[in-house]
Design a protein around this motif. Structure first.
Motif, mmCIF file in Angstrom:
data_model
loop_
_atom_site.group_PDB
_atom_site.id
_atom_site.type_symbol
_atom_site.label_atom_id
_atom_site.label_comp_id
_atom_site.label_asym_id
_atom_site.label_seq_id
_atom_site.Cartn_x
_atom_site.Cartn_y
_atom_site.Cartn_z
ATOM 1 N N TRP A 46 -3.477 11.661 -3.324
ATOM 2 C CA TRP A 46 -2.852 11.411 -1.811
ATOM 3 C C TRP A 46 -3.596 12.136 -0.681
ATOM 4 C CZ3 TRP A 46 -1.219 8.403 1.339
ATOM 5 C CH2 TRP A 46 -0.679 8.721 2.678
ATOM 6 N N HIS A 47 -3.786 13.298 -0.782
ATOM 7 C CA HIS A 47 -4.426 13.935 0.290
ATOM 8 C C HIS A 47 -6.097 13.488 0.404
ATOM 9 C CE1 HIS A 47 -1.141 16.689 1.240
ATOM 10 N NE2 HIS A 47 -1.402 17.061 -0.014
ATOM 11 N N LEU A 58 0.888 -1.249 -0.114
ATOM 12 C CA LEU A 58 -0.122 0.061 0.162
ATOM 13 C C LEU A 58 0.622 1.290 -0.056
ATOM 14 C CD1 LEU A 58 -2.990 -1.135 2.455
ATOM 15 C CD2 LEU A 58 -3.014 -1.230 -0.048
ATOM 16 N N THR A 59 1.900 1.355 0.602
ATOM 17 C CA THR A 59 2.770 2.329 0.514
ATOM 18 C C THR A 59 3.426 2.563 -0.821
ATOM 19 O OG1 THR A 59 3.744 1.779 3.003
ATOM 20 C CG2 THR A 59 5.162 3.422 1.425
ATOM 21 N N GLU A 60 3.819 1.594 -1.407
ATOM 22 C CA GLU A 60 4.177 1.828 -2.908
ATOM 23 C C GLU A 60 3.158 2.565 -3.732
ATOM 24 O OE1 GLU A 60 5.785 -0.704 -6.837
ATOM 25 O OE2 GLU A 60 5.624 -1.631 -4.538
ATOM 26 N N ARG A 61 1.783 1.882 -3.669
ATOM 27 C CA ARG A 61 0.693 2.458 -4.238
ATOM 28 C C ARG A 61 0.498 3.797 -3.889
ATOM 29 N NH1 ARG A 61 -3.780 -2.633 -4.569
ATOM 30 N NH2 ARG A 61 -2.246 -4.106 -4.870
ATOM 31 N N ALA A 62 0.432 4.100 -2.533
ATOM 32 C CA ALA A 62 0.082 5.552 -2.256
ATOM 33 C C ALA A 62 1.217 6.463 -2.871
ATOM 34 C CB ALA A 62 0.457 5.660 -0.687
ATOM 35 N N MET A 110 0.405 9.745 -5.235
ATOM 36 C CA MET A 110 1.041 10.951 -4.997
ATOM 37 C C MET A 110 1.780 11.791 -6.238
ATOM 38 S SD MET A 110 3.551 12.405 -2.061
ATOM 39 C CE MET A 110 2.661 11.298 -0.747
ATOM 40 N N GLY A 111 2.547 10.881 -6.879
ATOM 41 C CA GLY A 111 3.247 10.945 -8.204
ATOM 42 C C GLY A 111 2.157 11.664 -9.303
ATOM 43 N N GLU A 112 1.152 10.857 -9.324
ATOM 44 C CA GLU A 112 0.139 11.289 -10.266
ATOM 45 C C GLU A 112 -0.563 12.519 -9.985
ATOM 46 O OE1 GLU A 112 -2.959 8.239 -10.663
ATOM 47 O OE2 GLU A 112 -1.581 6.540 -11.002
ATOM 48 N N HIS A 113 -0.985 12.882 -8.753
ATOM 49 C CA HIS A 113 -1.440 14.156 -8.380
ATOM 50 C C HIS A 113 -1.350 14.339 -6.942
ATOM 51 C CE1 HIS A 113 -3.607 17.786 -8.261
ATOM 52 N NE2 HIS A 113 -3.559 17.854 -9.525
#
Length: 398
Positions: A270-271, A255-259, A263-266
Motif C-alpha cells: 500500500w505504501h 480502486l479503493t477496494e483494490r487498495a 494493504m491486507g496482503e502487505h
C-alpha cells in the motif's frame, strides 16, 4: 415572397443591422449623387472618389481633399453630415452593446468555444477540480482553452472554481445539461483530444449512471473518434457504458477496494502504491509516447536505453486505441477465410470491424512486439540519499 419578407423582418429586427443597412444605403446614394453632380466632368475623378468623399463626410472625419463646389453638391454634403452624426452614434452604441452582450453570454457559458486539441469534462462533482487541474497541467499546446467544462454550474460557481485553480485563461465553460446535444456541441467535441464524464452528485446510483449513459450516447453522436472516459457508480453498468461508446469506465470505489486488498496482503504494498500515485506533480511515475526507433527495440534493450538516458525505469507499455480488422480474426491457411478476404478486397472494403480500447502490458519481456504500442510508463529515478557524517567528537577521528 414569403422568404424575402421573412429575411427582411429578421434583418430589421436588430437595431445594429438596421443602422448598418442605413449607412450602406446613404453611402451608395450620396456617392452616386455627388459623382454626377460634382465629379463626372472632372478628368481623372471616378466613382470611388465620390465614395471616399461620402465616407469621410458621413463619419465626420472630413479630410478636405475633395469638396463640393455646387449648390446640389453642398446640399448632399449637408444631408449626410446631419445623418452621419445620428447614425454613427447609433452604430457605435449598438456595436458596444453587442460586444458587452457577447461577453455576458461567454460568462454565462452560452457561447460556442473555439479551440482544438482540448479535453472536455462532462458534468461536475467533488472530483472535478482535481481532474481539471491535472488535465490543464498535462495538456499540450492547443488553439484556445486546454479544458472545457460542460455542466449545470452557475456562472458564479464556475468563476470561483477557475479562480481557485488559477486557470482563468486555460479553462472554458459551457453551461447546460451535458446529456443534451446542443449543449455539448458548444464545446467543440469533434476537435477534442479526450472527454471525461463525471457522475452527477445528488442522484441515486441508478439515476446517476443513467445520466452518464445518456451523456455518453450524446457525445459519441457528435465525436465518434474521440477517446471517452466515464465514471460509474455501479459495476453492472460498465458493460452498458461500453456499448454506448465509452472506452474506459472507472467504477467509483473500485480502486479503493483494490487498495484495501493490497494493504491486507502487505502494508508495504500500500505504501508503494501511495508513493506511486502521489499527487499532481509529485508522482513517482509518468507516461510518454514512444519514438519510432524505440518501437523497434526489444524490451530489455528499451529498458537499458531509457536508463542510460536518465529517462526513468520503464515498467510498462500502453496502447490507447487501435483498429481491429477482419484479417486479424481469419485464418491465413483457410481457403474459406482467404475467399472472404478476397471479397472484401474486390469490393474495396477495408474490413475494419471496430476499435480496441486501451491496453497496458506490464514488464512484457522481449517476446512482445513493441511496434503495436503507443507509449511507455516509467518510474522516475531518484538520486540516492546523501550519507550524512556525524561531526567528530573528542578523541574521535573525523
Amino acid at each position: 415572397m414569403n422568404a424575402p419578407a421573412a429575411f427582411l423582418r429578421r434583418l430589421f429586427a436588430s437595431t445594429l443591422a438596421t443602422a448598418t443597412v442605413l449607412v450602406a444605403a446613404i453611402l451608395l446614394l450620396a456617392s452616386l449623387g455627388f459623382y454626377f453632380v460634382e465629379l463626372r466632368d472632372i478628368p481623372g475623378r471616378t466613382l470611388f472618389d465620390a465614395l471616399w468623399w461620402a465616407m469621410t463626410t458621413l463619419s465626420t472625419v472630413g479630410y478636405g481633399d475633395i469638396v463640393p463646389t455646387t449648390v446640389p453638391g453642398r446640399l448632399i454634403g449637408m444631408g449626410i453630415m446631419g445623418a452621419g452624426v445620428g447614425i454613427m452614434a447609433v452604430l457605435t452604441g449598438n456595436l458596444a452593446s453587442a460586444l458587452i452582450e457577447r461577453r455576458n453570454r461567454k460568462r454565462l457559458g452560452l457561447l460556442p468555444v473555439k479551440t482544438a486539441g482540448h479535453s472536455i469534462v462532462l458534468g461536475c462533482n467533488a472530483h472535478a477540480p482535481g481532474l481539471i487541474k491535472a488535465l490543464a497541467t498535462a495538456a499540450p499546446l492547443s488553439r484556445g482553452p486546454a479544458v472545457v467544462l460542460v455542466a449545470t454550474l452557475t456562472p458564479e460557481a464556475f468563476a470561483e472554481m477557475a479562480a481557485d485553480l488559477n486557470l482563468e485563461e486555460n479553462l472554458s465553460f459551457c453551461r447546460g445539461n451535458p446529456a443534451q446535444e446542443t449543449v455539448v456541441a458548444r464545446a467543440a467535441p469533434a476537435a477534442a483530444r479526450a472527454a471525461y464524464i463525471l457522475s452527477q452528485d445528488g442522484l441515486s446510483p441508478e439515476e446517476a449512471d443513467q445520466q452518464t449513459l445518456l451523456t455518453a450516447l450524446t457525445f459519441r453522436g457528435l465525436a465518434p473518434k474521440v477517446q471517452l472516459y466515464a465514471e460509474a457508480l455501479l459495476e453492472a453498468n460498465r458493460k452498458h457504458l461500453a456499448r454506448a461508446g465509452v472506452d474506459v469506465t472507472l467504477v467509483r470505489g473500485d480502486l479503493t477496494e483494490r487498495a484495501l486488498e493490497t494493504m491486507g496482503e502487505h502494508p508495504a504494498l500500500w505504501h508503494f502504491l501511495e508513493r506511486l500515485l502521489g499527487t499532481s506533480g509529485n508522482r513517482a511515475m509518468r507516461a510518454r509516447a514512444m519514438s519510432h526507433d524505440e518501437k523497434g527495440l526489444r524490451w530489455s534493450a528499451l529498458v537499458g536505453h531509457a536508463l542510460a538516458a536518465g529517462d526513468g525505469l520503464p515498467v510498462a507499455v500502453f496502447r490507447l486505441r487501435r483498429d481491429i480488422t477482419i484479417k486479424e480474426l481469419l485464418d491465413a491457411d483457410s481457403a474459406l477465410d482467404q475467399f472472404i478476404l478476397e471479397l472484401f478486397s474486390a469490393y474495396g472494403q477495408e474490413g475494419r470491424l471496430g476499435r480496441q480500447g486501451p491496453a497496458v502490458a506490464v514488464n512484457p519481456g522481449d517476446g512482445l512486439d513493441l511496434a503495436d504500442f503507443d507509449g511507455l510508463i516509467l518510474l522516475k529515478t531518484q538520486a540516492p540519499p546523501t550519507k550524512v557524517h556525524a561531526p567528530a567528537g573528542d578523541g574521535e577521528q573525523p
